[in-house]
Design an enzyme around this catalytic site. Structure first.
Site, mmCIF file in Angstrom:
data_model
loop_
_atom_site.group_PDB
_atom_site.id
_atom_site.type_symbol
_atom_site.label_atom_id
_atom_site.label_comp_id
_atom_site.label_asym_id
_atom_site.label_seq_id
_atom_site.Cartn_x
_atom_site.Cartn_y
_atom_site.Cartn_z
ATOM 1 N N CYS A 212 64.560 26.355 -56.619
ATOM 2 C CA CYS A 212 64.861 26.438 -58.050
ATOM 3 C C CYS A 212 64.049 25.385 -58.798
ATOM 4 O O CYS A 212 64.514 24.261 -59.005
ATOM 5 C CB CYS A 212 66.354 26.259 -58.309
ATOM 6 S SG CYS A 212 66.752 26.440 -60.071
ATOM 7 N N CYS A 215 65.491 23.922 -61.985
ATOM 8 C CA CYS A 215 66.546 22.909 -61.780
ATOM 9 C C CYS A 215 65.935 21.586 -61.321
ATOM 10 O O CYS A 215 66.188 20.533 -61.889
ATOM 11 C CB CYS A 215 67.519 23.324 -60.677
ATOM 12 S SG CYS A 215 68.178 24.956 -60.835
ATOM 13 N N ASP A 216 65.155 21.648 -60.239
ATOM 14 C CA ASP A 216 64.740 20.427 -59.545
ATOM 15 C C ASP A 216 63.385 19.899 -59.995
ATOM 16 O O ASP A 216 63.018 18.767 -59.674
ATOM 17 C CB ASP A 216 64.713 20.685 -58.020
ATOM 18 C CG ASP A 216 66.059 21.212 -57.523
ATOM 19 O OD1 ASP A 216 67.081 20.881 -58.132
ATOM 20 O OD2 ASP A 216 66.084 21.964 -56.525
#
Ligand code: FAD
Length: 386
Positions: A212, A215-216
Site C-alpha cells: 500500500c 499508506c506507507d
C-alpha cells in the site's frame, strides 16, 4: 478504559478506518501523525518492529495494521441474529453503490467489509470517474462512504470466512466469530494484491515490503525504494514515489504495459531507474529489508539492489477463497455472473472486480453494484420475503 494510541499518516485510509472503528466503539484515543513527527515515527518503528501504518497501542498491546479481527475482539459488540433483506460483502465501489440502491428500495441492508473503499484507496489519482476531472482514490471513496452513511445501512468491519444456506436464508460467518443472516446476498469483495512469490515475503511485509504505497509511501521520504510491476498501478506509484523518495527503481518483468498517459509522464522523471525484463528472486536484510536480488530473464544473470523499501504492484487476485464449492467460478477464480449479475446460486448476486466481467474499473464496478442491488430487490420481493 485502556490507554489507546493510533500512529498514522495523513493519506492512510486504513488509519482512518481504525479511527472510525474506535470512534464508533466509543474508545478514547491519542492520534500521532508519524508522517510529520519524525521522532514519533522512530518510536513507532522501535515498538512495532516495522514500518507500516497504522500501529495501535492498547496499554501494552501493539496492534499492527488495521486488524479488524483484533479490534473486534477488544472493542466489538455482539451481533444480533436479525435477518437482513440483503447482505453485501465488500465496501469497495461495487458494494457501496449496491448499498445505496438497496437502501433506496427500503431493503434492510447490511454491509460486511474488511475496509471501506477497497482497491480504489490504493489509487493516487483517478481521472476517469465521471464528474471528477481528477480525484484521489481516498477522496472519491470518502464521498461514496458519506453517501452510504446518509442512508439506513449498517456497516460492520469484519472479514467473511464462510457462507451457507439454511432454509430460506443465507448464513454468513466471519473471522471475528460473528454470524449474520440474510435473505439475499451480494458478493462485492473485489480482489487483493498478488504475492511476489519469493522466500521471506511474510517476514518483510511491513518491514520494508509494502502493498500500500499510498499508506506507507510517506515513511520513505529521502530513501531509496523499489517498485515491482509494469502496469498502471506500478507506474502511478513510481511517479508518486519519485517525489518522496531520493531514488526509485522500477522493476518490470517484461515491458511496460501502462496507459500512454502514465508512460509519457514517467519518462520525464530523472530519479527513476528502470530495470526491464527483470524479476525479483530474493529479499535480503535482518529484521528490515535492505535489498533485493534481481534476475535478468533472458540471460539469467543476477544483480543486487540496495533498497530501504519495496512496493509490490504486480496485480490482484479475486477474494473468493471462501467460495470454493459454493458457487460457479471461472479458471481465474472469479465468480461467474450473467448479464444481470445473477450467480449460479439463486438469491446470490455479484458485482465488480470479483466477477468474470472483463473490465475492472471503478465506474464499471459501481454500475454493476447498482444492477446487483436492483436484482436483489426483485428477488427479495418475489421469494425472499413471503
Ligand atoms: C493502484 C490502483 C489504481 C487504480 N486506479 C484506477 C483508476 O484510476 N480508475 C478506475 O476506474 N479504476 C482504478 N483501479 C481499479 C478499481 O480500483 C477497481 O476496479 C475497483 O475498486 C473494484 O471495485 P470492487 O468494489 O469490485 O472491489 P474492491 O475495490 O476490491 O473492494 C472489495 C471490498 O471487499 C472487501 N473484502 C474483501 N474480501 C472480503 C471478505 N472476505 N469479507 C469482507 N470484506 C471483504 C475489501 O476489504 C474491499 O472493501 C485501480 C486499482 C488499483 C489497485
Amino acid at each position: 478504559m485502556p490507554e489507546v494510541t493510533v500512529y498514522s499518516t495523513q493519506n492512510c485510509v486504513y488509519c482512518r478506518m481504525a479511527k472510525a472503528f474506535l470512534d464508533k466503539a466509543g474508545v478514547n484515543y491519542r492520534s500521532v501523525d508519524v508522517g510529520t513527527d519524525r521522532e514519533a515515527a522512530q518510536h513507532m518503528v522501535e515498538i512495532s518492529g516495522q514500518y507500516g501504518v497504522p500501529v495501535i497501542t492498547v496499554d501494552d498491546e501493539i496492534i499492527i495494521g488495521f486488524d479488524s479481527r483484533k479490534l473486534n475482539e477488544l472493542f466489538g459488540s455482539e451481533t444480533e441474529s436479525e435477518v437482513s433483506d440483503v447482505i453485501i460483502i465488500g465496501a469497495g465501489p461495487a458494494g457501496l453503490t449496491a448499498a445505496v440502491y438497496c437502501a433506496r428500495k427500503l431493503l434492510s441492508t447490511l454491509i460486511i467489509s474488511e475496509n471501506i473503499g477497497g482497491q480504489a484507496l490504493a489509487s493516487w489519482t483517478i481521472e476517469n470517474y465521471m464528474g471528477y476531472r481528477m480525484i484521489s482514490g481516498d477522496e472519491l471513496m470518502k464521498k461514496f462512504e458519506e453517501q452510504v452513511r446518509e442512508q439506513n445501512v449498517r456497516l460492520d468491519l469484519d472479514r467473511v470466512r464462510e457462507i451457507r444456506k439454511s432454509g430460506d436464508v443465507f448464513v454468513i460467518n466471519t473471522v471475528s466469530d460473528n454470524t449474520y443472516r440474510g435473505r439475499a446476498v451480494i458478493f462485492a469483495q473485489g480482489k487483493h494484491p498478488r504475492n511476489l512469490g519469493v522466500p521471506n515475503e511474510e517476514k518483510f511485509l511491513g518491514r520494508g515490503l509494502s502493498v500500500c504505497s499510498t499508506c506507507d509511501g510517506p515513511l520513505f521520504k529521502g530513501k531509496v525504494v523499489g517498485i515491482v510491476g509494469g502496469g498502471n498501478s506500478a507506474l502511478q506509484t513510481a511517479i508518486e514515489m519519485s517525489r518522496i523518495a531520493r531514488q526509485v527503481h522500477l522493476i518490470v518483468r517484461s515491458t511496460l504495459r501502462a496507459d500512454e498517459e502514465y508512460i509519457r509522464h514517467y519518462k520525464g522523471i530523472t530519479n527513476i531507474t528502470t530495470h526491464l525484463n527483470h524479476v525479483v528472486t530474493g529479499l535480503s536484510g535482518d529484521s528490515f529489508l535492505t535489498g533485493v536480488t534481481l534476475q535478468e530473464r533472458t540471460t539469467g544473470t543476477s544483480k543486487e539492489l540496495v533498497l530501504d523499501g519495496l512496493f509490490a504492484e504486480i496485480g490482484w487476485v479475486p477474494n473468493t477463497d471462501f467460495l470454493s464449492g459454493v458457487i460457479d467460478m471461472n479458471d481465474q477464480n472469479e465468480v461467474i455472473i450473467d448479464i444481470n449479475t445473477h450467480t449460479s446460486l439463486p438469491g446470490v448476486f455479484a458485482c465488480g472486480d470479483v466477477t468474470n466481467v472483463k473490465s475492472k474499473q471503478i465506474i464499471i464496478a459501481a454500475g454493476e453494484g447498482a444492477k446487483a442491488a436492483l436484482e436483489a430487490h426483485e428477488y427479495v420481493l418475489r421469494v425472499g420475503n413471503p
